[in-house]
Design an enzyme around this catalytic site. Structure first.
Site, PDB file in Angstrom:
ATOM      1  N   CYS A   1      -4.759  -3.820  -4.281  1.00  0.00           N
ATOM      2  CA  CYS A   1      -3.263  -3.437  -3.204  1.00  0.00           C
ATOM      3  C   CYS A   1      -3.917  -3.094  -1.568  1.00  0.00           C
ATOM      4  O   CYS A   1      -3.583  -3.030  -0.760  1.00  0.00           O
ATOM      5  CB  CYS A   1      -2.956  -2.173  -3.270  1.00  0.00           C
ATOM      6  SG  CYS A   1      -3.140  -1.149  -4.053  1.00  0.00           S
TER       7      CYS A   1
ATOM      8  N   CYS B   1      -3.628   2.570 -10.114  1.00  0.00           N
ATOM      9  CA  CYS B   1      -4.086   3.910  -8.914  1.00  0.00           C
ATOM     10  C   CYS B   1      -4.540   5.251  -9.718  1.00  0.00           C
ATOM     11  O   CYS B   1      -5.107   6.284  -8.574  1.00  0.00           O
ATOM     12  CB  CYS B   1      -2.483   4.339  -8.568  1.00  0.00           C
ATOM     13  SG  CYS B   1      -1.317   2.940  -8.304  1.00  0.00           S
TER      14      CYS B   1
HETATM   15 FE1  FES Z   1      -2.717   0.754  -5.378  1.00  0.00          FE
HETATM   16 FE2  FES Z   1      -1.026   2.290  -5.495  1.00  0.00          FE
HETATM   17  S1  FES Z   1      -0.547   0.468  -5.783  1.00  0.00           S
HETATM   18  S2  FES Z   1      -2.963   2.839  -4.993  1.00  0.00           S
END
Ligand code: FES
Length: 155
Positions: A39, A109
């Site tokens: 992400c 995460c």
């Molecule tokens: Fe990537 Fe949370 S969506 S760290």
């Protein structure tokens, strides 16, 4: 669709603990800087280590990321403060995910937080090559060891 975060995530997100930085020119401060490829979120973690006991006496974070990443790093700072480096190096992302009730899609995460503490510990050892990772009872052991600490994970 609206995401339903667990209240523990929301609490850490609304009132993150230990946000900030420490003076990284200080030899006793280790820095971890990690990113999540999935992400692009980024986490920076600073730990201050007592050179005598190898206990983490202070810890700060800055996270540019989602709510779960911020909550994971906030919780991590509370968790590792007061731990020895040895103990902190064993913190698992699953422990963080469990505490915050993260859903599977948000597991990475919490992985960011595990990576950040490991990276900060490695950085501390790199800055202090005379300090060897010791076991919990091995407080004196480091005094005998020569300055040949090898990094277990080099980039
Ligand atoms: Fe990537 Fe949370 S969506 S760290």
């Amino acid at each position: 669709p609206r995401r339903h975060y667990h209240e523990k995530v929301l609490d850490h997100y609304a009132r993150p603990r230990n946000v900030g930085t420490l003076d990284k020119s200080d030899k006793s401060v280790g820095e971890g800087l990690v990113g999540a490829p999935a992400c692009g979120d980024v986490m920076r973690l600073h730990i201050k280590v007592d050179p005598e006991t190898q206990v983490i006496s202070d810890v700060r974070f800055k996270t540019f990321g989602c709510g779960s990443a911020i909550a994971s790093s906030s919780y991590l700072t509370e968790l590792v403060r007061g731990m020895t480096l040895e103990q902190a190096s064993k913190v698992k992302n699953t422990e963080i995910a469990k505490e915050l009730c993260l859903p599977p899609v948000k597991l990475h995460c919490s992985m960011l937080a595990e990576d950040a503490i490991k990276s900060a510990i490695n950085n501390y050892y790199k800055k202090n090559p005379d300090v060897k990772p010791t076991n919990l009872a091995g407080r004196e052991a480091k005094l005998e060891t020569p300055a040949t600490a090898t990094a277990t994970a080099t980039a």
